[in-house]
Motif scaffolding. Sequence first.
Motif, PDB file in Angstrom:
ATOM      1  N   ALA A  90       0.862  -1.193   0.000  1.00 49.82           N
ATOM      2  CA  ALA A  90       0.000   0.000   0.000  1.00 49.82           C
ATOM      3  C   ALA A  90       0.889   1.230   0.000  1.00 49.82           C
ATOM      4  CB  ALA A  90      -0.918   0.021   1.221  1.00 49.82           C
ATOM      5  N   ALA A 111      -2.119   6.604  -1.827  1.00 53.64           N
ATOM      6  CA  ALA A 111      -3.520   6.626  -2.237  1.00 53.64           C
ATOM      7  C   ALA A 111      -4.308   5.495  -1.565  1.00 53.64           C
ATOM      8  CB  ALA A 111      -3.621   6.527  -3.764  1.00 53.64           C
ATOM      9  N   ALA A 112      -3.698   4.305  -1.482  1.00 55.56           N
ATOM     10  CA  ALA A 112      -4.377   3.170  -0.848  1.00 55.56           C
ATOM     11  C   ALA A 112      -4.535   3.409   0.654  1.00 55.56           C
ATOM     12  CB  ALA A 112      -3.597   1.882  -1.098  1.00 55.56           C
ATOM     13  N   ARG A 151      -7.532   5.528   1.339  1.00 56.29           N
ATOM     14  CA  ARG A 151      -8.801   4.788   1.244  1.00 56.29           C
ATOM     15  C   ARG A 151      -9.009   3.881   2.460  1.00 56.29           C
ATOM     16  NH1 ARG A 151      -9.568   3.077  -5.148  1.00 56.29           N
ATOM     17  NH2 ARG A 151      -9.036   5.135  -5.989  1.00 56.29           N
ATOM     18  N   PRO A 175     -10.259  -4.266   2.869  1.00 52.85           N
ATOM     19  CA  PRO A 175     -10.122  -5.351   1.884  1.00 52.85           C
ATOM     20  C   PRO A 175      -9.089  -6.412   2.264  1.00 52.85           C
ATOM     21  CG  PRO A 175      -9.076  -3.343   1.083  1.00 52.85           C
ATOM     22  CD  PRO A 175      -9.763  -2.978   2.363  1.00 52.85           C
ATOM     23  N   ALA A 203      -7.165  -5.319  -4.178  1.00 59.12           N
ATOM     24  CA  ALA A 203      -8.085  -4.174  -4.059  1.00 59.12           C
ATOM     25  C   ALA A 203      -7.553  -2.967  -4.812  1.00 59.12           C
ATOM     26  CB  ALA A 203      -8.291  -3.799  -2.593  1.00 59.12           C
ATOM     27  N   TYR A 204      -8.462  -2.080  -5.194  1.00 56.86           N
ATOM     28  CA  TYR A 204      -8.132  -0.777  -5.793  1.00 56.86           C
ATOM     29  C   TYR A 204      -7.323  -0.911  -7.081  1.00 56.86           C
ATOM     30  CZ  TYR A 204      -9.254   0.332  -0.902  1.00 56.86           C
ATOM     31  OH  TYR A 204      -9.835   0.394   0.328  1.00 56.86           O
ATOM     32  N   GLU A 205      -7.751  -1.796  -7.945  1.00 58.29           N
ATOM     33  CA  GLU A 205      -7.054  -2.018  -9.222  1.00 58.29           C
ATOM     34  C   GLU A 205      -6.936  -0.715 -10.018  1.00 58.29           C
ATOM     35  OE1 GLU A 205      -8.494  -5.463 -11.249  1.00 58.29           O
ATOM     36  OE2 GLU A 205      -6.790  -5.455 -12.630  1.00 58.29           O
ATOM     37  N   ASP A 206      -7.919   0.201  -9.821  1.00 55.92           N
ATOM     38  CA  ASP A 206      -7.900   1.478 -10.543  1.00 55.92           C
ATOM     39  C   ASP A 206      -6.669   2.317 -10.206  1.00 55.92           C
ATOM     40  OD1 ASP A 206      -9.344   1.688  -7.910  1.00 55.92           O
ATOM     41  OD2 ASP A 206      -9.251   3.820  -8.399  1.00 55.92           O
ATOM     42  N   LEU A 207      -6.004   2.002  -9.108  1.00 56.02           N
ATOM     43  CA  LEU A 207      -4.830   2.788  -8.717  1.00 56.02           C
ATOM     44  C   LEU A 207      -3.553   2.340  -9.442  1.00 56.02           C
ATOM     45  CD1 LEU A 207      -5.336   3.231  -4.853  1.00 56.02           C
ATOM     46  CD2 LEU A 207      -5.791   4.890  -6.657  1.00 56.02           C
ATOM     47  N   GLU A 250      -0.319   1.579  -7.621  1.00 55.30           N
ATOM     48  CA  GLU A 250      -0.633   1.851  -6.214  1.00 55.30           C
ATOM     49  C   GLU A 250      -1.748   0.939  -5.663  1.00 55.30           C
ATOM     50  OE1 GLU A 250      -0.064   5.724  -4.448  1.00 55.30           O
ATOM     51  OE2 GLU A 250      -0.501   6.606  -6.395  1.00 55.30           O
ATOM     52  N   ALA A 251      -2.233   0.011  -6.471  1.00 54.45           N
ATOM     53  CA  ALA A 251      -3.262  -0.933  -5.997  1.00 54.45           C
ATOM     54  C   ALA A 251      -2.721  -1.748  -4.830  1.00 54.45           C
ATOM     55  CB  ALA A 251      -3.673  -1.856  -7.140  1.00 54.45           C
TER      56      ALA A 251
END
Lengths: 184, 280
Positions: free
Chosen positions: A34, A37-38, A41, A53, A144-148, A151-152
């Motif tokens: 992480a 950005a992660a 969240r 997650p 989690a947070y694949e959109d990052l 940074e996912a």
Amino acid sequence: MMAEYKLTVPLDTDVVSKLKAGDRVTLTGDVYTARDAAHKRLVDLLGEGKELPMPLQGQVIYYVGPSPTPPGKAIGSAGPTTSYRMDPYTPALIEKGLKGMIGKGERSEPVVDAMKEHGAVYFAATGGAAALISKRITKAEIIAYEDLGSEAIRKLTVEDFPVIVAQDSQGGNIYKEGQKKYAR
Amino acid sequence: MREISSAKITEEVARLCMESNFELGEDVWRALEEGLKKEESPVGREILSQILENADIAKSERMPICQDTGLAVVFVELGQDVHITGGDLEAAIDGGVKKGYTEGYLRKSSLGDPLERVNTGDNTPAVIHIRIVPGDRLRLCVVPKGGGAENMSRIAMLKPADGVEGVKQFVVDSVRTASANPCPPIVVGVGIGGTFELCAFNAKKALLREIGSTHPDPFYAGLEKELLVKVNDTGIGPQGLGGRITALAVHIEVAACHIASLPVAVNLNCHAARHKEVIL
């Protein structure tokens, strides 16, 4: 005197309390990635009282945003990023059971206080040794947070991943101690 | 008028993006090996050995030296007798960055807007500095610049009364404040003089000079040497864990300045001091 340990993740408080700044450790097991950005969240979720997650109890977070995985490799280059940027979020995660963090560079007072209070340890990996470090990661999976993108949050399976205890759960700090020793 | 096609520029920039991220420059390599011989701290030597082993792996497996493959900073010297055909220069460079970062499996670290913070997905736009020079050649230098060391960079508008001592103090304080964060052993780029923006630009440009080379002006050559000793005397050492090798080099670039001003800027580079260039 520095000691050497081979540890498996998850970590428990007894193991963490033995570790002293300057000790060499190899980690085996699963760690979670992480970055800034992660972290934002995750801490937002905690604030809303929602489920994260990934588990935190006894876990280790590695501050890394790997380069893309080329064909035939488990992961791209994957060295640590600078840790102080995560400091605003870290105490909340330690309170929820996080036991270890891997990054580079010194942590701030509020993080150290949380590490002392709840028993957590901060490890340094070698910044910029990212191709070398990638050899100790056998599996990487986005959870989690694949959109990052880089940074996912990823679950990394590591084997004998080499780190140095940089700041321990009693306030020991290799940055302060080491730099004092070699200053002229 | 000599013609260079924009397609050729795209091709070359793509290649430079990859090569600079896979292959550490020979000057940096040499400086790290010399550092390993001089380092007194055992943990410092461990770190330097890892960095050298890493450079070997990166080169042989064509993997990025560091996962932070940077924003692509591109220095361009465009001969005034060159005519670029088939498209505009900046688009050609951005095309090369996109191609190099995609085909080379390099990390995309560029956010389109600093506050919205959404990744552009292809590491564009590049940061492009163009200078028009005499002649009919085109020089392209790609500098992948990581965030960790860039974040530790600083500028000060000193008073003229602060003089050279003020400059020295600012440089050493900047390195001390940065401590472990910029991934030492670092290269310290120092801009002295100019206006606010020229001073910062010169600090970055100073990072491109070959490590081991000396400043052409003996006064600044001496100042670089003195600052390197002072910086290493901080004891920060490799990765900030304590040691004698905090920096591989201090490089200074100077510029004329206003009677009221003494600007000084410090731009730090991590030990992965990456840059590759081509002259077309």
